[in-house]
Scaffold this motif. Structure first.
Motif, mmCIF file in Angstrom:
data_model
loop_
_atom_site.group_PDB
_atom_site.id
_atom_site.type_symbol
_atom_site.label_atom_id
_atom_site.label_comp_id
_atom_site.label_asym_id
_atom_site.label_seq_id
_atom_site.Cartn_x
_atom_site.Cartn_y
_atom_site.Cartn_z
ATOM 1 N N LEU A 25 0.834 -1.201 0.000
ATOM 2 C CA LEU A 25 0.000 0.000 0.000
ATOM 3 C C LEU A 25 0.869 1.252 0.000
ATOM 4 O O LEU A 25 0.620 2.195 -0.775
ATOM 5 C CB LEU A 25 -0.923 -0.007 1.216
ATOM 6 N N THR A 26 1.894 1.274 0.837
ATOM 7 C CA THR A 26 2.781 2.439 0.845
ATOM 8 C C THR A 26 3.531 2.558 -0.483
ATOM 9 O O THR A 26 3.833 3.672 -0.928
ATOM 10 C CB THR A 26 3.763 2.373 2.020
ATOM 11 N N ALA A 27 3.808 1.417 -1.134
ATOM 12 C CA ALA A 27 4.431 1.466 -2.467
ATOM 13 C C ALA A 27 3.473 2.080 -3.478
ATOM 14 O O ALA A 27 3.883 2.855 -4.354
ATOM 15 C CB ALA A 27 4.854 0.065 -2.896
ATOM 16 N N ASP A 28 2.182 1.742 -3.377
ATOM 17 C CA ASP A 28 1.153 2.365 -4.220
ATOM 18 C C ASP A 28 1.160 3.876 -4.033
ATOM 19 O O ASP A 28 1.114 4.646 -5.004
ATOM 20 C CB ASP A 28 -0.236 1.833 -3.842
ATOM 21 N N TRP A 29 1.172 4.291 -2.769
ATOM 22 C CA TRP A 29 1.145 5.728 -2.490
ATOM 23 C C TRP A 29 2.376 6.415 -3.072
ATOM 24 O O TRP A 29 2.268 7.501 -3.653
ATOM 25 C CB TRP A 29 1.079 5.956 -0.976
ATOM 26 N N ALA A 30 3.543 5.788 -2.933
ATOM 27 C CA ALA A 30 4.772 6.387 -3.453
ATOM 28 C C ALA A 30 4.712 6.533 -4.971
ATOM 29 O O ALA A 30 5.139 7.548 -5.531
ATOM 30 C CB ALA A 30 5.978 5.545 -3.039
#
Length: 207
Positions: free
Chosen positions: A8-13
């Motif tokens: 999820l944090t990779a998606d946000w990045a």
């Protein structure tokens, strides 16, 4: 507050870097529906916020309030009263501590940002996301730091709700003659419409 999943944090990045192309000072929305599908602890985050707001006397208010997922690379000094004058913001920060804070220029309040930081504030108050301890927004503080993005959930709470007004100690001083002449939401101070200096947070006469 649980750590958001790595994918999820990779998606946000990726969204911040490619789709949103966030520049220093920008605040933009991320896709909440997609995030919820990849975020098993979303309900736990909302429940924690509901418990916190309930302890402040704001019972069951989040469930009836609009919620959005936002990202910023710092934020210039601004107020949100001309777009969200009928609301207070309730924010839950989801990113790790990278040395940033929300600074309210008119009151001097500083809120250090880390995962799990929550705050409720009047949208008419000038505020910014700056490097900790700074009194000005400087693009250079964010320009070359790829890890300075903050992701947060934000709810719009009705400012005229009795419990919200009481929690924020807001006293309404209605000026019908002026408000009837206005075509949009505005911030007035000492009898004049005002804006905010984006670098310092000082009130400025509206142009």
């Amino acid at each position: 507050m649980p750590v958001p999943p790595a994918r999820l944090t990779a998606d946000w990045a990726r969204d911040v870097g490619s789709r949103l192309q966030l520049e220093p000072g920008d605040v933009q929305a991320l896709p909440l529906a997609r995030a919820r599908a990849r975020w098993p602890d979303y309900g736990q985050c909302v429940q924690a916020m509901s418990d916190w707001t309930g302890a402040l006397g704001l019972h069951d208010i989040l469930g009836s309030s609009d919620v959005a997922l936002m990202a910023c690379r710092g934020a210039r000094y601004h107020h949100d009263g001309e777009q969200y004058g009928s609301a207070a913001f309730c924010n839950l920060f989801l990113s790790e501590d990278v040395g940033l804070e929300v600074h309210f220029a008119a009151t001097g309040h500083r809120i250090p940002l880390a995962r799990g930081t929550a705050l409720i504030f009047d949208t008419g108050q000038p505020h910014a996301v700056v490097r900790r301890g700074r009194t000005r927004f400087d693009v250079a503080d964010f320009e070359h730091d790829p890890d300075c993005t903050q992701v947060f959930l934000t709810w719009e709470l009705p400012i005229e709700h009795a419990e919200v007004a009481r929690a924020l100690r807001i006293v309404f001083d209605v000026d019908p003659s002026t408000s009837l002449q206005a075509d949009d939401e505005q911030i007035w101070r000492n009898g004049e419409r005002v804006g905010v200096c984006p670098a310092s947070g000082r009130w400025l006469n509206h142009r």
